[in-house]
Design an enzyme around this catalytic site. Structure first.
Site, PDB file in Angstrom:
ATOM      1  N   TYR A  62       0.856  -1.188   0.000  1.00  0.00           N
ATOM      2  CA  TYR A  62       0.000   0.000   0.000  1.00  0.00           C
ATOM      3  C   TYR A  62       0.890   1.234   0.000  1.00  0.00           C
ATOM      4  O   TYR A  62       1.427   1.640   1.019  1.00  0.00           O
ATOM      5  CB  TYR A  62      -0.940   0.013   1.203  1.00  0.00           C
ATOM      6  CG  TYR A  62      -1.864  -1.181   1.308  1.00  0.00           C
ATOM      7  CD1 TYR A  62      -2.168  -1.956   0.189  1.00  0.00           C
ATOM      8  CD2 TYR A  62      -2.438  -1.542   2.525  1.00  0.00           C
ATOM      9  CE1 TYR A  62      -3.019  -3.053   0.287  1.00  0.00           C
ATOM     10  CE2 TYR A  62      -3.294  -2.636   2.623  1.00  0.00           C
ATOM     11  CZ  TYR A  62      -3.569  -3.384   1.500  1.00  0.00           C
ATOM     12  OH  TYR A  62      -4.407  -4.474   1.608  1.00  0.00           O
ATOM     13  N   HIS A 129       0.387 -11.992   1.157  1.00  0.00           N
ATOM     14  CA  HIS A 129      -0.658 -11.200   0.494  1.00  0.00           C
ATOM     15  C   HIS A 129      -1.194 -11.908  -0.757  1.00  0.00           C
ATOM     16  O   HIS A 129      -2.393 -11.949  -1.005  1.00  0.00           O
ATOM     17  CB  HIS A 129      -0.079  -9.834   0.118  1.00  0.00           C
ATOM     18  CG  HIS A 129      -1.098  -8.767  -0.071  1.00  0.00           C
ATOM     19  ND1 HIS A 129      -0.795  -7.431  -0.010  1.00  0.00           N
ATOM     20  CD2 HIS A 129      -2.426  -8.823  -0.330  1.00  0.00           C
ATOM     21  CE1 HIS A 129      -1.886  -6.713  -0.214  1.00  0.00           C
ATOM     22  NE2 HIS A 129      -2.887  -7.540  -0.423  1.00  0.00           N
ATOM     23  N   SER A 209     -13.044  -5.878   1.931  1.00  0.00           N
ATOM     24  CA  SER A 209     -14.072  -5.292   1.047  1.00  0.00           C
ATOM     25  C   SER A 209     -15.476  -5.794   1.387  1.00  0.00           C
ATOM     26  O   SER A 209     -16.247  -6.182   0.496  1.00  0.00           O
ATOM     27  CB  SER A 209     -13.758  -5.589  -0.426  1.00  0.00           C
ATOM     28  OG  SER A 209     -12.545  -4.998  -0.801  1.00  0.00           O
ATOM     29  N   PRO A 210     -15.866  -5.799   2.681  1.00  0.00           N
ATOM     30  CA  PRO A 210     -17.203  -6.300   3.035  1.00  0.00           C
ATOM     31  C   PRO A 210     -18.323  -5.386   2.549  1.00  0.00           C
ATOM     32  O   PRO A 210     -19.482  -5.783   2.552  1.00  0.00           O
ATOM     33  CB  PRO A 210     -17.154  -6.349   4.569  1.00  0.00           C
ATOM     34  CG  PRO A 210     -16.176  -5.282   4.955  1.00  0.00           C
ATOM     35  CD  PRO A 210     -15.130  -5.300   3.864  1.00  0.00           C
ATOM     36  N   LEU A 211     -17.960  -4.178   2.116  1.00  0.00           N
ATOM     37  CA  LEU A 211     -18.960  -3.247   1.570  1.00  0.00           C
ATOM     38  C   LEU A 211     -18.870  -3.172   0.049  1.00  0.00           C
ATOM     39  O   LEU A 211     -19.333  -2.204  -0.564  1.00  0.00           O
ATOM     40  CB  LEU A 211     -18.764  -1.852   2.187  1.00  0.00           C
ATOM     41  CG  LEU A 211     -18.967  -1.792   3.703  1.00  0.00           C
ATOM     42  CD1 LEU A 211     -18.643  -0.407   4.240  1.00  0.00           C
ATOM     43  CD2 LEU A 211     -20.381  -2.196   4.070  1.00  0.00           C
ATOM     44  N   GLY A 212     -18.265  -4.204  -0.562  1.00  0.00           N
ATOM     45  CA  GLY A 212     -18.180  -4.211  -2.017  1.00  0.00           C
ATOM     46  C   GLY A 212     -17.403  -3.034  -2.568  1.00  0.00           C
ATOM     47  O   GLY A 212     -17.789  -2.421  -3.559  1.00  0.00           O
ATOM     48  N   ARG A 213     -16.290  -2.702  -1.895  1.00  0.00           N
ATOM     49  CA  ARG A 213     -15.435  -1.569  -2.294  1.00  0.00           C
ATOM     50  C   ARG A 213     -16.211  -0.257  -2.365  1.00  0.00           C
ATOM     51  O   ARG A 213     -15.970   0.585  -3.235  1.00  0.00           O
ATOM     52  CB  ARG A 213     -14.739  -1.846  -3.636  1.00  0.00           C
ATOM     53  CG  ARG A 213     -13.895  -3.105  -3.621  1.00  0.00           C
ATOM     54  CD  ARG A 213     -13.012  -3.219  -4.839  1.00  0.00           C
ATOM     55  NE  ARG A 213     -12.239  -4.451  -4.784  1.00  0.00           N
ATOM     56  CZ  ARG A 213     -11.122  -4.627  -4.088  1.00  0.00           C
ATOM     57  NH1 ARG A 213     -10.636  -3.640  -3.382  1.00  0.00           N
ATOM     58  NH2 ARG A 213     -10.492  -5.787  -4.098  1.00  0.00           N
ATOM     59  N   GLY A 214     -17.174  -0.107  -1.466  1.00  0.00           N
ATOM     60  CA  GLY A 214     -17.968   1.120  -1.402  1.00  0.00           C
ATOM     61  C   GLY A 214     -19.309   1.023  -2.099  1.00  0.00           C
ATOM     62  O   GLY A 214     -20.153   1.911  -1.957  1.00  0.00           O
ATOM     63  N   GLY A 219     -24.000   2.860  -3.734  1.00  0.00           N
ATOM     64  CA  GLY A 219     -24.576   2.342  -4.961  1.00  0.00           C
ATOM     65  C   GLY A 219     -23.880   2.881  -6.204  1.00  0.00           C
ATOM     66  O   GLY A 219     -22.744   3.351  -6.138  1.00  0.00           O
TER      67      GLY A 219
END
Length: 344
Positions: A62, A129, A209-214, A219
């Site tokens: 990163y 990784h 990414s539990p929020l689908g990368r935002g 949406g």
């Protein structure tokens, strides 16, 4: 300060205990547009720790390196002993070329570099990784085992590894956690990898990414706000022809969230939390208000009927587009040669 009780879970069966939700730090420094202001990010990290989120996730790639340096600054002055620090190695950008490496010399050099940048003498959880498919996994884990014995690493993890690779690694030294993408729009890991970790080997799950990368935060309209250099612009699922289909999933999740009195992102995150007490999602954010919303997901209770409803609208074929496309290695191609083939 957020009033939510974050709580603690045991991650894996080797003794590591972490906050029930972690903090993914990648977006503070890399991949999601330009690096964010350092003082703001340090304030966010301290706010997270004070709120009970003590499991911090970074990687040497990163930046490269700048996110570990940021965390090193945030963990000064007595903060280090309050956190469970996870970092990763295996993606080498030396000479500007991207190479996946798991050879022992590199493993050791990467660990020494991370320790120095983080300003610590021991890494709590050290992940490979990405798996180097040229090096038998037993060789890579063998070097990590030495680092554990030397006190430089406490626990070992894998990221984006296949079930067979996880089994082979675990036979050399116990694997504490496997990091994988798991959310309402990435459920392929449920077929093989989750049962291998959970039922067979007693390995904890860290869901990135539990929020689908935002995606579950805002949406399709998120595409309008992405800055130049944000790599999500190039991911297959976010392309217009796929997003037109995928937005239906967001709309359905949003409808259920409205009924529940929470946000769609809280509902999506609560779904991951409800997968079991051996799962720790690590949503990333760069804003304190979004962080507070994320830990609010811990207060969202879902009935079996609501879980079933969410899973019916988020089945494997409800999302169009690959997670990464063909440019990034994933667990699909992570098997390594047999140990007998290794010639150091």
């Amino acid at each position: 300060m957020a009033a939510t009780n974050v709580g603690r879970i045991k991650l894996g069966s080797q003794g590591l205990e972490v906050s029930a939700q972690g903090l993914g730090c990648m977006g503070m420094s890399a991949f999601y547009g330009p690096p964010k202001p350092e003082p703001d990010m340090i304030a966010l990290i301290h706010h997270a720790i004070n709120s009970g989120v003590t499991f911090l996730d970074t990687s040497d790639v990163y930046g490269p390196h700048t996110n570990e340096i940021l965390l090193g600054k945030a963990l000064k002055d007595g903060v280090r002993n309050k956190v469970e620090l996870a970092t990763k190695f295996g993606i080498d950008y030396t000479d500007g070329k991207r190479e996946i490496r798991g050879d022992p010399v590199y493993v050791r050099a990467a660990c020494e570099g991370s320790l120095k940048r983080l300003g610590v003498d021991c890494i709590d959880l050290y992940y490979q990784h990405r798996v180097d498919t040229r090096v038998p996994i037993e060789v890579t884990i063998g070097e990590l085992k030495k680092l554990v014995e030397e006190g430089k690493v406490k626990y070992i993890g894998l990221s984006e590894a296949s079930a067979s690779t996880i089994r082979r690694a675990h036979a050399v030294h116990p694997i504490t956690a496997v990091q994988l993408e798991w959310s309402l729009w990435s459920r392929d890991v449920e077929a093989d990898i989750i049962p291998t970790c959970r039922l067979e080997l007693g390995i904890g799950i860290v869901a990135y990414s539990p929020l689908g990368r935002g995606f579950f935060s805002s949406g399709p309209k998120m595409m309008e706000t992405l800055s130049e250099g944000d790599f999500r612009k190039y991911l297959p699922r976010f392309q217009p022809e796929n997003m037109e289909h995928n937005k239906r999933l967001y709309e359905r999740v949003n409808e259920i969230a409205v009924k529940k009195g929470c946000t769609p992102s809280q509902l999506a995150l609560a779904w991951v939390h409800h997968q079991g007490n051996d799962v720790c999602p690590i949503p990333g954010t760069t804003k304190i208000e979004n962080f507070n919303q994320n830990i609010g997901a811990l207060s969202v209770k879902l009935t079996p009927e609501e879980m079933a409803e969410l899973e019916s609208i988020a089945s494997a074929d409800s999302v169009k587009g690959d997670r990464y496309g063909g440019t990034v290695a994933t667990y699909y191609e992570s098997d390594t040669p047999p140990l007998s083939s290794w010639k150091p």
